[in-house]
Design a protein around this motif. Structure first.
Motif, short mmCIF file in Angstrom:
data_model
loop_
_atom_site.label_atom_id
_atom_site.label_comp_id
_atom_site.label_asym_id
_atom_site.label_seq_id
_atom_site.Cartn_x
_atom_site.Cartn_y
_atom_site.Cartn_z
N ILE A 1 -53.86 32.19 33.07
CA ILE A 1 -54.48 32.42 34.10
C ILE A 1 -55.50 33.97 33.90
N LEU A 2 -55.18 34.88 32.90
CA LEU A 2 -55.76 35.90 32.76
C LEU A 2 -57.15 35.25 32.08
N SER A 3 -57.42 34.37 31.47
CA SER A 3 -58.53 33.92 30.87
C SER A 3 -59.64 33.70 31.87
N ASN A 4 -58.99 33.24 33.11
CA ASN A 4 -59.95 33.11 34.21
C ASN A 4 -59.99 34.28 35.20
N LEU A 5 -58.89 34.90 35.47
CA LEU A 5 -58.87 35.98 36.40
C LEU A 5 -59.88 37.18 35.86
N SER A 6 -59.58 37.34 34.51
CA SER A 6 -60.45 38.65 34.03
C SER A 6 -62.04 38.22 34.31
N VAL A 7 -62.33 37.03 34.24
CA VAL A 7 -64.03 36.62 34.53
C VAL A 7 -64.30 36.70 35.95
N GLU A 8 -63.12 36.33 36.76
CA GLU A 8 -63.34 36.46 38.41
C GLU A 8 -63.44 37.57 38.91
N LEU A 9 -62.67 38.71 37.97
CA LEU A 9 -62.83 40.01 38.67
C LEU A 9 -63.70 41.13 37.97
N GLU A 10 -64.64 40.60 37.10
CA GLU A 10 -65.23 41.35 36.18
C GLU A 10 -66.46 42.18 36.86
N HIS A 11 -66.60 41.86 38.13
CA HIS A 11 -67.36 42.64 38.74
C HIS A 11 -67.03 44.14 39.49
N ILE A 12 -65.59 44.08 39.41
CA ILE A 12 -65.07 45.45 39.60
C ILE A 12 -64.04 46.08 38.78
N LEU A 13 -64.32 45.49 37.27
CA LEU A 13 -63.66 46.18 36.40
C LEU A 13 -64.33 46.81 35.29
N ASP A 14 -64.07 47.47 34.34
CA ASP A 14 -64.83 47.88 33.30
C ASP A 14 -65.09 46.90 32.44
N ARG A 15 -66.45 46.83 31.84
CA ARG A 15 -66.92 45.72 31.12
C ARG A 15 -65.93 45.72 29.88
N GLN A 16 -65.87 46.81 29.26
CA GLN A 16 -65.13 46.90 28.10
C GLN A 16 -63.70 46.31 28.09
N LEU A 17 -63.06 46.59 29.20
CA LEU A 17 -61.84 46.13 29.45
C LEU A 17 -61.81 44.50 29.58
N VAL A 18 -62.77 44.00 30.33
CA VAL A 18 -62.92 42.66 30.45
C VAL A 18 -63.14 41.86 29.18
N GLU A 19 -64.01 42.44 28.17
CA GLU A 19 -64.34 41.59 26.99
C GLU A 19 -63.12 41.88 26.05
N THR A 20 -62.40 42.88 26.13
CA THR A 20 -61.18 42.86 25.34
C THR A 20 -60.11 42.15 25.56
N LEU A 21 -60.02 42.04 26.94
CA LEU A 21 -58.94 41.14 27.39
C LEU A 21 -59.35 39.70 27.05
N ILE A 22 -60.53 39.36 27.22
CA ILE A 22 -60.89 37.93 26.87
C ILE A 22 -60.80 37.58 25.36
N ASP A 23 -61.13 38.71 24.46
CA ASP A 23 -60.66 38.35 23.10
C ASP A 23 -59.08 38.14 22.86
N GLU A 24 -58.23 39.03 23.64
CA GLU A 24 -56.90 38.72 23.42
C GLU A 24 -56.12 37.37 24.00
N VAL A 25 -56.88 37.24 25.34
CA VAL A 25 -56.38 35.91 26.00
C VAL A 25 -57.02 34.55 25.07
N ILE A 26 -58.13 34.60 24.40
CA ILE A 26 -58.37 33.68 23.45
C ILE A 26 -57.67 33.35 22.47
N HIS A 27 -57.12 34.59 21.87
CA HIS A 27 -56.43 34.43 20.58
C HIS A 27 -54.76 33.83 21.14
N GLU A 28 -54.44 34.46 22.07
CA GLU A 28 -53.25 33.86 22.52
C GLU A 28 -53.13 32.50 22.79
N VAL A 29 -54.10 31.93 23.73
CA VAL A 29 -54.07 30.52 23.95
C VAL A 29 -54.43 29.65 22.90
N MET A 30 -55.61 29.88 21.94
CA MET A 30 -55.95 29.04 20.96
C MET A 30 -55.23 29.29 19.70
#
Length: 391
Positions: free
Chosen positions: A174-203
């Motif tokens: 869910i976070l792999s999608n939610l982080s992008v859905e909410l990137e307009h209200i979040l810190d950009r670095q937080l979003v990119e870091t989280l995307i790195d983490e969830v890609i690693h977790e999932v894949m």
């Protein structure tokens, strides 16, 4: 059929069938939405489940943001969001799982997916309105999700610690999608870091290279637990996650991620497809043992439309004929068994033979989300495929 024919089907189904069903039947004048609707749209229970309330706010707001700025969609989204803001959270800001019709809590905030979809809905409504009351609570809720993600249920966790400490696939998915859905209200670095983490977790963590599949539960280091929970595969979750991964691969121009996601998706379809009756089985044990889930052989609406999205995106990104052929097979099965042209929307639950098991159109788990989101995704993807074709 070609991609333009498919696009017409999905857009028409979305705008003249599915969304009119929810607009006509789900509004509660006391606030929020009814989701427990029978085949004809009659309300059979008035309890309100927060994650379905949030999902419907998101769907209406997204249609307003991406398809057409219809006043009825925006007003209906506000109707649900204001009910959530008034009644949805405890004193610590966690969203309850369920409320009664009037908005009094029924089930404690044990389920972090209530927070995920409340944040997602409010974030989309903020995009539509630019009203801080929606955006700020969406942002606060997301940060609360991140703070809770290592122990999502907190004091409501019934597992005994230290014996078999497993972590589940659903949240990183869910976070792999939610982080992008909410990137307009979040810190950009937080979003990119989280995307790195969830890609690693999932894949990497949940993915098991020896089988080519993704497990629902693993130990913290990704190792295999030879138990009911550890052997569990949910093909629908895998397929939904893989189209999330494809979207992230496009975002990051990462063809290797695309290729791996497509390979995993094809493996999940091979593993989950019911060769006797058609359709995708709900659960399977990776070793072929019986599952704990007695509903393992049911065919569910969300599994099939998420599979369709996944194969449509794989077809678009790779031109793989296997993906195209799977898409055609999935479309034929899904529209033959789930769609209800007589009363609108889709059935949710079929037995293994593909017969309607429950005639409801919504309930505790099914609401205004997977079908309309899927139709929107499919229409857009078919348009993109058509645009690639030589003229």
């Amino acid at each position: 059929m070609n991609s333009s024919d498919y696009s017409k089907i999905y857009k028409e189904n979305l705008l003249t069938d599915v969304m009119p069903f929810w607009l006509a039947h789900s509004r509660d004048e006391k606030g929020g939405y009814f989701t427990c609707l029978d085949r004809q749209g009659k309300v059979f229970d008035t309890d309100k489940f927060i994650w379905l309330q949030g999902r419907q706010v998101w769907m209406l707001s997204t249609l307003y943001n991406q398809v057409e700025r219809r006043t009825e969609w925006l007003e209906f989204a506000r109707h649900g969001a204001d009910f959530l803001l008034k009644n949805g959270r405890d004193e610590a800001g966690n969203f309850y799982f369920a409320l009664n019709r009037e908005g009094r809590p029924l089930v404690q905030p044990y389920n972090i997916f209530s927070d995920c979809f409340a944040a997602m809905g409010l974030g989309a409504l903020y995009s539509a309105t630019n009203e801080d009351r929606y955006g700020e609570i969406a942002r606060q809720t997301f940060l609360n999700i991140i703070a809770r993600r290592d122990n999502t249920k907190g004091k409501y966790n019934k597992q005994y610690p230290g014996t078999r400490d497993l972590k589940g696939f659903s949240l990183p998915m869910i976070l792999s999608n939610l982080s992008v859905e909410l990137e307009h209200i979040l810190d950009r670095q937080l979003v990119e870091t989280l995307i790195d983490e969830v890609i690693h977790e999932v894949m990497n963590v949940f993915y098991q290279a020896d089988s080519g599949l993704i497990l629902e539960n693993v130990y913290a280091d990704g190792s295999f637990s030879d138990s009911f929970d550890g052997r569990l595969v949910n093909p629908g979750h895998v397929l939904e996650a893989m189209w999330f991964m494809m979207d992230l691969a496009v975002r990051r121009n990462d063809p290797e991620l695309t290729a791996k996601a497509v390979a995993i998706a094809l493996r999940a379809l091979d593993f989950g497809w019911d060769t006797e009756h058609g359709g995708i089985l709900y659960f399977r044990d990776i070793k072929g043992y019986p599952t704990q889930q007695l509903e393992w052989d049911q065919k569910l609406w969300w599994v099939h439309i998420e599979a369709m999205i996944c194969m449509a995106k794989a077809w678009l990104l790779t031109d793989n004929t296997q993906c195209r052929d799977w898409f055609n097979t999935l479309h034929e099965y899904t529209y033959r068994h789930f769609a209800d042209p007589e009363y609108g929307e889709w059935f949710g639950y079929l037995n293994r033979r593909g017969e309607v098991l429950l005639p409801l159109k919504g309930g505790k788990w099914k609401g205004c989300f997977h079908v309309p989101r899927g139709l929107l995704q499919l229409g857009n993807t078919m348009d993109a495929i058509s645009a690639k074709l030589p003229r």
